[in-house]
Scaffold this active site. Structure first.
Site, short mmCIF file in Angstrom:
data_model
loop_
_atom_site.label_atom_id
_atom_site.label_comp_id
_atom_site.label_asym_id
_atom_site.label_seq_id
_atom_site.Cartn_x
_atom_site.Cartn_y
_atom_site.Cartn_z
N GLY A 157 1.05 3.77 4.30
CA GLY A 157 2.18 3.00 3.80
C GLY A 157 3.43 3.84 3.65
O GLY A 157 4.53 3.42 4.04
N CYS A 158 3.28 5.06 3.11
CA CYS A 158 4.45 5.93 2.92
C CYS A 158 5.01 6.41 4.25
O CYS A 158 6.22 6.61 4.39
CB CYS A 158 4.08 7.11 2.03
SG CYS A 158 3.79 6.67 0.29
N GLY A 169 0.82 -1.20 0.00
CA GLY A 169 0.00 0.00 0.00
C GLY A 169 0.86 1.24 0.00
O GLY A 169 1.72 1.42 0.86
N HIS A 180 10.92 37.68 9.17
CA HIS A 180 12.16 37.22 8.53
C HIS A 180 13.20 36.94 9.60
O HIS A 180 13.34 37.71 10.55
CB HIS A 180 12.69 38.26 7.56
CG HIS A 180 14.00 37.88 6.95
ND1 HIS A 180 14.10 37.00 5.89
CD2 HIS A 180 15.28 38.21 7.29
CE1 HIS A 180 15.37 36.83 5.58
NE2 HIS A 180 16.11 37.56 6.41
#
Length: 495
Positions: free
Chosen positions: A190-191, A185, A456
């Site tokens: 899954g990742c 998957g 910044h």
């Protein structure tokens, strides 16, 4: 038989948040939980997986050698990692339990919380049985919220043995880092686990991607970015591959993969993790006893106010969270849970807008999204403009020595462009995505948004420059950095 103003079945993000919101209205509430307090939002889900992710990212940073320092003897103990993960989950569970005890019926004069440990089953529209290993009892309620969540989806024809062929619920039961792992998957779950195990550098990770790219619902440039980073992290991604079979041997698993191109490949792994999504928990709820039928996907249909659509005669029964079939996000479940309590208390409510939900994906680097992407807009023939701005040009990212990432913003293509969606990857992406979600909900024009001062150096300056790119006013120009800045327009009649 005890009777409560509200019985909440399930203590995950939907159930717990609904109970706490109902407490605000002075209701007497019973929370029924058969497994872990907090559900998958705490144990075997969001909190545990993200704790493991953070530990893996810390390890990956400590292992870097390009920052002027080097760790002398870096090592990792899987059992201690899991112990830390479980400790984090229990920390949150005891916070939840402490609040329940604070508002117990014995102590609280206005509104109370009772926790019943066991599995609930409807006997009739106003009665449920609660059963655990020690006893079985019945309780009555004036209102009910079904918030039983979801569980890992089974892979057709593949038996989960919870030892070598596992799902996400079994991760905490592993005794050591697998030497070789196949993840079946290539969606978010899954990742994420591919990222975690590859970060620790103890496991050879294979990721099975049935489509031509991971996260196939995302735009191609986003999914390609994720895939490249996984591969750079050591993950072997098997694109357009289908699992034919897994053969068990005494000391390993033999996996046969068939590719769309026609060839096959046999690989050897120690553990196979099935991560192909989640399905609703409706087993043994006794829905047939209250005349409720689930959809083909096993979900419970609800109205915009979380009332059961099938419950014309049972308007006192609600559902919230993953079981409703809406996007399976902690934030969605929590909002739905709170809405149900407000509806029960007959207070003014607002309908939930599911169109601009923020999503976090814990990869390396992390990926955040909100609103629509190019694929969705093109499917609806909506004209739009897109700008892509790399973190390699953002001063704060340069200072952090962490420039792997980007900001991608999509706006409408008209006289008063409005933000339609954003995808961002890199450090702090999860923190600043909500600001863009707010801008989308407010409907501010691009011209108005560009009036905002950005601090910044901050990573969020990438948003500012990406927005300026959309209006042709960026400090760094696409012509000078074609690989780092990209601008394009899309019109239905010009394709």
């Amino acid at each position: 038989m005890k009777e409560y103003d509200l019985i909440v079945i399930g203590s995950g993000p939907a159930g717990y948040s609904s109970a706490m919101r109902a407490l605000d209205y002075g209701l007497n509430i019973c929370i029924v939980e058969g497994a872990h307090l907090g559900g998958a939002g705490i144990m075997n889900g969001a909190l545990t997986s993200k704790t493991m992710y953070e530990l893996s990212m810390d390890y990956a940073v400590a292992a870097r050698t390009d920052r002027g320092y080097r760790s002398g003897s870096l090592s990792v103990d899987f059992s201690k990692v899991i112990k830390t993960v479980v400790h984090a989950a229990k920390e949150k569970q005891y916070q939840m339990l402490s609040q329940i005890e604070t508002f117990s019926s014995e102590k609280s004069k206005k509104g109370s919380l009772t926790l019943e440990r066991g599995w609930a089953k409807f006997l009739d529209p106003y009665t449920v049985s609660v059963e655990n290993d020690n006893e079985k009892k019945q309780i009555k309620g004036k209102h009910f919220i079904i918030a039983t969540g979801a569980k890992p989806r089974q892979a057709p024809g593949l038996e989960i043995d919870h030892e070598r062929i596992i799902n996400s619920d079994d991760i905490l039961n592993l005794e050591k880092f697998p030497e070789r792992m196949l993840i079946i998957g290539s969606g978010i779950i899954g990742c994420e686990f591919a990222t975690i195990f590859s970060n620790f550098k103890q496991t050879e990770v294979h990721l099975l991607d049935r489509a031509n790219r991971v996260l196939p619902y995302e735009d191609d440039d986003v999914s390609d970015f994720v895939a490249k980073n996984l591969e750079d992290n050591g993950v072997m991604v098997h694109h357009t591959a289908h699992l034919r079979t897994i053969k068990k041997h005494p000391n390993h698993l033999e996996v046969i993969l068939d590719y769309d191109a026609g060839h096959s490949k046999v690989i050897e792994v120690d553990v196979a993790l099935v991560a192909i999504g989640r399905v609703p928990n409706t087993d043994n709820l006794g829905l047939e006893n209250i005349g409720i039928e689930t959809t083909e996907r096993g979900t419970i249909s609800i109205s915009d106010e979380c009332v059961l659509k099938d419950g014309d005669n049972h308007c006192h029964i609600y559902a919230a969270g993953d079981i409703t079939g809406h996007t399976q996000l902690y934030s969605v479940a929590e909002f739905q849970g709170r809405l149900t309590a407000e509806k029960i208390a007959a207070t003014p409510t607002y309908l939930l807008d599911y169109s601009n939900m923020s999503t976090l994906m814990f990869f390396k680097p992390e990926l955040a999204s909100v609103g629509m992407n190019e694929k969705q807009l093109r499917a609806k023939n909506i004209p739009h403009k897109v700008a892509y701005y790399s973190n390699q040009l953002v001063n704060r990212a340069i200072a952090m020595r962490n420039t792997n990432g980007f900001v991608k913003i999509i706006v409408s293509d008209d006289d008063q462009p409005k933000i339609l969606g954003m995808r961002a990857a890199g450090p702090q992406a999860s923190a600043y995505i909500v600001s863009v979600a707010h801008l989308i909900n407010q409907g501010n024009s691009l011209q108005e948004v560009l009036k905002i001062f950005y601090p910044h150096p901050s990573v969020s300056e990438g948003i500012q420059e990406c927005l300026r790119t959309l209006s042709g006013k960026s400090i760094f120009k696409p012509e000078a950095f074609p690989d780092l800045i990209n601008f394009k327009e899309w019109q239905p009649d010009k394709q």
